[in-house]
Design an enzyme around this catalytic site. Sequence first.
Site, PDB file in Angstrom:
ATOM      1  N   HIS A 193       0.924  -1.232  -0.038  1.00 44.94           N
ATOM      2  CA  HIS A 193      -0.078   0.065  -0.053  1.00 44.94           C
ATOM      3  C   HIS A 193       0.825   1.270  -0.048  1.00 44.94           C
ATOM      4  O   HIS A 193       1.896   1.293   0.761  1.00 44.94           O
ATOM      5  CB  HIS A 193      -0.947  -0.046   1.235  1.00 44.94           C
ATOM      6  CG  HIS A 193      -2.241   1.079   1.272  1.00 44.94           C
ATOM      7  ND1 HIS A 193      -1.762   2.082   1.604  1.00 44.94           N
ATOM      8  CD2 HIS A 193      -3.355   0.624   0.651  1.00 44.94           C
ATOM      9  CE1 HIS A 193      -3.045   2.807   1.526  1.00 44.94           C
ATOM     10  NE2 HIS A 193      -3.984   2.102   0.796  1.00 44.94           N
ATOM     11  N   GLU A 199      -7.903  -4.711  -0.661  1.00 44.34           N
ATOM     12  CA  GLU A 199      -8.425  -5.417  -1.715  1.00 44.34           C
ATOM     13  C   GLU A 199      -8.376  -6.891  -1.894  1.00 44.34           C
ATOM     14  O   GLU A 199      -9.169  -7.728  -2.265  1.00 44.34           O
ATOM     15  CB  GLU A 199      -7.444  -5.014  -3.009  1.00 44.34           C
ATOM     16  CG  GLU A 199      -7.930  -3.656  -3.536  1.00 44.34           C
ATOM     17  CD  GLU A 199      -7.257  -2.512  -2.884  1.00 44.34           C
ATOM     18  OE1 GLU A 199      -5.959  -3.055  -2.157  1.00 44.34           O
ATOM     19  OE2 GLU A 199      -7.306  -1.423  -3.107  1.00 44.34           O
TER      20      GLU A 199
END
Length: 393
Positions: A278, A331
């Site tokens: 991320h 996700e």
Amino acid sequence: MSSTVIPPQPGQPESGLITAPPGLAGVAVTDTSIGEVRGLEGFYHYRQYSAVELAEQRTVEDVWHLLFEGELPTADQRAEFMALVVPLRQLPPEVRAALPAIARSSSSPLDGLRTALSLAGSAQHLRPLWDLEEPTRRLDALRICAQVPTLLTALHRLAHGEQPVEPRDDLPYAANYLYMLTGEEPDPMRARAIERYLVSTIDHGFNASTFTARVIASTGADVAACVVGAIGALSGPLHGGAPSRALESLDAIGTPDRIEPWVRARIEAGDRIMGFGHPVYRTEDPRSRMLRATAEEFGGDLVEFAVEVEACVLALLAELKPGRDLHTNVEFYAGVVMELCGLPREMFTPTFASSRVIGWCAHVLEQARERKIIRPGARYAGPPPPRPLPPLA
């Protein structure tokens, strides 16, 4: 990275520009009271409350009220808020009539949403933010937030030869979304699982789509224009397209015996493993922890397989990319949860958009109060001017 002040250049009226790092990483562009992401801590919040705790304990409507009004609603305020927003789910007749053509000509519901929402803004005569008082801006924003789920589900159904399902006044946001998508009232477990996902993704700092919405809002454009621009940013695979791609990785691996060789080969080849890493978090994404727990409430082969894949990926990333701080992001388990709840994969990113529109609109309203256009400079890096024009051939 420290900023660099560019000294005045001959013939260059603008001077003293500050060169920001690529992607504006680490640059604070404004103040906000909506929330923030603390990447080093693995924590993010909406207003003064933990976003994960809100996802675990509160409804979409409660958090919507929090972002727009600055406080969580009381029971009476919740009822008043519901009475206001539920009728706004209905679409204008001009938009209803155009949806079949939009669905036929769009490659995905998210693509169609850009066109449909632009039409909805025009059909409802939304005026520029610059010309409106705060109550009217707020009502326009509420209307757009309420209509996005109706548009997305209608576009999906029309693309598959099915008629849109009308929103139900008696269902809350998440359950109504699933109902409009499938035509069946969802069981409480699935509705609550999707609600946790929706709440957890309503806002997440100054990501690309939120920043886009604020830039457009700073020009004084109408709310629909701001959200259409944000949807365009979200459509990029580096922003909103990873939940289905993470699930496709599980499909490609297939069986437990293929996990280690498949993952190792991808990492050694320099490929990105979808659902991991991320740009902000240097710890595990807190949304991932919450959604993993949600998935484990369902149980089953898919969840067990996902947990096994996650453990292998994290172990190999630590071995092959030491010191990179690569962890599971939202996700990975978002795809698993949506699959367990029966959402088609083409609706994963649109579902993300159906909640993020609330965060976008909260930022649009905040930006509109500043009444100053966002207009950064750029450092010219081409051939030095001025040069004589070449003769005409």
